[in-house]
Design a protein around this motif. Structure first.
Motif, mmCIF file in Angstrom:
data_model
loop_
_atom_site.group_PDB
_atom_site.id
_atom_site.type_symbol
_atom_site.label_atom_id
_atom_site.label_comp_id
_atom_site.label_asym_id
_atom_site.label_seq_id
_atom_site.Cartn_x
_atom_site.Cartn_y
_atom_site.Cartn_z
ATOM 1 N N LEU A 72 -8.843 -3.894 24.390
ATOM 2 C CA LEU A 72 -7.617 -3.115 24.203
ATOM 3 C C LEU A 72 -7.733 -1.769 24.913
ATOM 4 N N GLU A 73 -8.885 -1.110 24.793
ATOM 5 C CA GLU A 73 -9.090 0.168 25.466
ATOM 6 C C GLU A 73 -9.013 0.007 26.976
ATOM 7 N N LEU A 74 -9.592 -1.075 27.494
ATOM 8 C CA LEU A 74 -9.578 -1.320 28.935
ATOM 9 C C LEU A 74 -8.152 -1.555 29.439
ATOM 10 N N VAL A 75 -7.371 -2.323 28.701
ATOM 11 C CA VAL A 75 -5.984 -2.603 29.092
ATOM 12 C C VAL A 75 -5.159 -1.320 29.066
ATOM 13 N N ARG A 76 -5.335 -0.503 28.041
ATOM 14 C CA ARG A 76 -4.580 0.755 27.968
ATOM 15 C C ARG A 76 -4.926 1.681 29.131
ATOM 16 N N LYS A 77 -6.206 1.718 29.484
ATOM 17 C CA LYS A 77 -6.618 2.577 30.590
ATOM 18 C C LYS A 77 -6.010 2.093 31.900
ATOM 19 N N ALA A 78 -6.032 0.780 32.149
ATOM 20 C CA ALA A 78 -5.460 0.244 33.389
ATOM 21 C C ALA A 78 -3.969 0.522 33.469
ATOM 22 N N ARG A 79 -3.267 0.336 32.356
ATOM 23 C CA ARG A 79 -1.815 0.560 32.357
ATOM 24 C C ARG A 79 -1.484 2.043 32.516
ATOM 25 N N ARG A 80 -2.298 2.913 31.906
ATOM 26 C CA ARG A 80 -2.026 4.352 31.953
ATOM 27 C C ARG A 80 -2.227 4.910 33.354
ATOM 28 N N TYR A 81 -3.325 4.481 34.039
ATOM 29 C CA TYR A 81 -3.642 5.054 35.345
ATOM 30 C C TYR A 81 -3.101 4.238 36.507
ATOM 31 N N GLY A 82 -2.659 3.012 36.241
ATOM 32 C CA GLY A 82 -2.002 2.241 37.283
ATOM 33 C C GLY A 82 -2.914 1.629 38.313
ATOM 34 N N PHE A 83 -4.190 1.418 37.993
ATOM 35 C CA PHE A 83 -5.070 0.733 38.935
ATOM 36 C C PHE A 83 -6.022 -0.180 38.173
ATOM 37 N N ARG A 84 -6.629 -1.113 38.940
ATOM 38 C CA ARG A 84 -7.517 -2.099 38.332
ATOM 39 C C ARG A 84 -8.750 -1.416 37.738
ATOM 40 N N VAL A 85 -9.143 -1.895 36.569
ATOM 41 C CA VAL A 85 -10.395 -1.476 35.948
ATOM 42 C C VAL A 85 -11.159 -2.738 35.555
ATOM 43 N N ALA A 86 -12.477 -2.635 35.591
ATOM 44 C CA ALA A 86 -13.314 -3.788 35.250
ATOM 45 C C ALA A 86 -14.604 -3.284 34.628
ATOM 46 N N ARG A 87 -15.054 -3.954 33.616
ATOM 47 C CA ARG A 87 -16.336 -3.630 33.001
ATOM 48 C C ARG A 87 -16.667 -4.707 31.968
ATOM 49 N N ALA A 88 -17.891 -4.654 31.457
ATOM 50 C CA ALA A 88 -18.286 -5.576 30.399
ATOM 51 C C ALA A 88 -17.711 -5.095 29.071
ATOM 52 N N VAL A 89 -17.200 -6.032 28.298
ATOM 53 C CA VAL A 89 -16.687 -5.721 26.961
ATOM 54 C C VAL A 89 -17.425 -6.604 25.961
ATOM 55 N N SER A 90 -17.524 -6.114 24.744
ATOM 56 C CA SER A 90 -18.187 -6.904 23.704
ATOM 57 C C SER A 90 -17.312 -6.936 22.468
ATOM 58 N N ALA A 91 -17.525 -7.950 21.651
ATOM 59 C CA ALA A 91 -16.749 -8.114 20.422
ATOM 60 C C ALA A 91 -17.594 -8.876 19.414
ATOM 61 N N HIS A 92 -17.261 -8.690 18.139
ATOM 62 C CA HIS A 92 -17.944 -9.389 17.048
ATOM 63 C C HIS A 92 -16.891 -10.179 16.276
ATOM 64 N N ASP A 93 -17.114 -11.457 16.110
ATOM 65 C CA ASP A 93 -16.154 -12.262 15.364
ATOM 66 C C ASP A 93 -16.665 -12.657 13.984
ATOM 67 N N GLY A 94 -17.743 -12.012 13.540
ATOM 68 C CA GLY A 94 -18.306 -12.306 12.229
ATOM 69 C C GLY A 94 -19.479 -13.263 12.293
ATOM 70 N N LEU A 95 -19.500 -14.118 13.297
ATOM 71 C CA LEU A 95 -20.578 -15.087 13.459
ATOM 72 C C LEU A 95 -21.381 -14.848 14.720
ATOM 73 N N GLU A 96 -20.705 -14.373 15.773
ATOM 74 C CA GLU A 96 -21.358 -14.182 17.058
ATOM 75 C C GLU A 96 -20.986 -12.826 17.655
ATOM 76 N N THR A 97 -21.875 -12.342 18.519
ATOM 77 C CA THR A 97 -21.574 -11.190 19.360
ATOM 78 C C THR A 97 -21.281 -11.725 20.752
ATOM 79 N N VAL A 98 -20.085 -11.456 21.250
ATOM 80 C CA VAL A 98 -19.634 -11.978 22.531
ATOM 81 C C VAL A 98 -19.596 -10.846 23.545
ATOM 82 N N THR A 99 -20.197 -11.087 24.732
ATOM 83 C CA THR A 99 -20.131 -10.142 25.844
ATOM 84 C C THR A 99 -19.500 -10.862 27.034
#
Length: 461
Positions: free
Chosen positions: A47-74
């Motif tokens: 969500l932070e990455l999407v907001r940054k891309a929309r706010r500044y108007g250019f492509r952004v890319a980086r690794a993101v991680s998330a936790h779904d309760g069972l796994e850590t996804v990168t």
């Protein structure tokens, strides 16, 4: 940036950062993180990455991680904005999932205790026999029981909070009482207690922290009984203690509780960065509460006609109580507190509650400024007409110049970010003098510090 790797999943968001459509495995992660499809992006870093891309108007890319309760996804995410007033195209080019480590029972219990402390509407310190030492509450509908406990210092807590589910009489083992339902005079809400022991390995609890909690919110419009109280000082009205603190403490406590819930991930999976942000919010809230308490104490000790309620006490017992109350905090840093032996006695004329308050401040400072895996010693000295308690540590020590000003208001000796308010030593010395005693320090840089609390000896001892 050159595109590398196979696109594993594509997705689209709108101008309000809602995920409109997504391929697996991103769509499944969105749902497991508590989101909907379509719905606001539920993966905080994406969500932070999407907001940054929309706010500044250019492509952004980086690794993101998330936790779904069972796994850590990168995953490696690329986000391309589609123009002003539009959403973004999202591509995932890698996906790595690892199982979330199973939390051990000690860590889980620590989280439960931390959350209970911030949700409690009344807290009390008990001795080893579950007798009340101190009590604090800002809840209006607990005013009656708080006043009763303050007037009944030294009595078992069950005298004021009768057990609902037990036919047996006290004493009961504390483990049977932890989580017990209690009846609270003056309120119709359902309550339960949490008992947190002050433990030392190999010994019985040196005391307890009692927390009173309710799952029911305060009923709007409920009539709160008025409890007559005897003011400490019959002079001018206390601005902080009577007007400001009661209004601010409850919302600040709720902020801390919510921040701790987020920090400990009780509300759901969360990246480490966001957990750290919540921890900073909780720490700032705790500092505000500490400042409110210190400002209220400052008003009291500086009020015209302030006096204490002297009694015959055993300084050895008070010192052991203070050490037991702060034992958990010390063990978190690997610090050993060596308190007086139960066979030691040093009789004095002073107010038990105020001596305990001073010692808690001195020992708390020693824990805060001492290195990990060090020692703190609490020693007693019979000075004839004076009885002395010494709190010594292995901290950095203080110079003669610092000693000359360390008991002044708001003096923190140049420290910043340590959570202190600069009022504790000033208040402690004021309390010592009000009891006919003194608070002094003996120290040198690199040699630790020895704080000495002197109060009048008991001539009948």
């Amino acid at each position: 940036m050159a595109e590398e790797g196979t696109v594993l999943a594509r997705a689209e968001s709108d101008a309000e950062d809602r995920l409109l459509r997504a391929d697996e495995p991103l769509s499944g992660l969105q749902l497991r993180c508590g989101g909907e499809l379509p719905g606001t992006i539920a993966i905080p870093e994406l969500l932070e990455l999407v907001r940054k891309a929309r706010r500044y108007g250019f492509r952004v890319a980086r690794a993101v991680s998330a936790h779904d309760g069972l796994e850590t996804v990168t995953a490696w995410a690329e986000v391309d904005p589609q123009g002003e007033g539009q959403g973004c195209v999202i591509r995932l080019r890698s996906w790595h999932a690892t199982p979330v480590p199973v939390e051990d029972s000690a860590a889980a219990e620590g989280r439960r205790t931390l959350t209970a402390r911030h949700l409690a509407e009344l807290s009390a310190q008990l001795d080893a026999g579950q007798r009340v030492l101190t009590v604090v509450s800002d809840s209006p509908d607990l005013a009656e029981v708080t006043a009763a406990m303050e007037a009944g210092i030294g009595r078992p807590w069950t005298d004021f909070l009768p057990l609902e589910d037990f036919a047996h009489q006290q004493p009961l083992h504390w483990r049977l009482l932890d989580g017990a339902r209690v009846a609270v005079p003056g309120t119709e809400r359902a309550w339960q207690v949490a008992l947190i022991p002050h433990m030392q390995p190999g010994f019985d609890p040196a005391g307890f922290e009692l927390l009173l909690l309710s799952d029911e919110a305060v009923i709007e419009g409920a009539v709160v009984p008025t409890v007559p109280t005897v003011p400490l000082v019959p002079a001018r009205r206390s601005l902080v203690g009577q007007d400001i603190a009661p209004v601010l403490k409850q919302p600040i406590s709720r902020i801390i509780a919510n921040a701790e819930t987020i920090r400990t991930r009780l509300a759901g999976p969360l990246p480490d960065a966001y957990s750290e942000y919540a921890g900073e919010i909780a720490s700032a809230g705790k500092l505000l509460l500490e400042l409110l308490d210190d400002m209220a104490d400052l008003e009291v000790v500086e009020s015209e006609g302030f006096s204490t309620a002297p009694d015959r006490i055993d300084l050895s017992e008070v010192a052991r109580q203070a050490a037991g109350i702060l034992g958990v905090r010390a063990r978190e840093k690997g610090i050993v507190i060596e308190a007086p032996h139960p066979s030691d006695q040093l009789r004095a004329i002073a107010e038990f509650r105020r001596v305990l308050q001073v010692l808690l401040n001195l020992i708390g400072n020693a824990i805060r400024y001492s290195p990990e895996n060090s020692h703190i010693w609490i020693r007693l000295e019979d000075m004839g007409e004076r009885a002395r308690v010494i709190v010594a540590d292995q901290g950095p020590g203080v110079s003669e110049e610092q000693q000359a000003c360390m008991f002044e208001k708001y003096e923190r000796l140049g420290r910043s970010g340590d959570g202190g308010t600069g009022l504790g030593l000033y208040i402690s010395r004021s309390l010592a003098k009000a009891m006919g005693g003194e608070l002094s320090v003996d120290s040198a840089p690199g040699q630790g510090a020895r704080f000495m609390l002197d109060v009048p000896s008991d001539p009948q001892a």
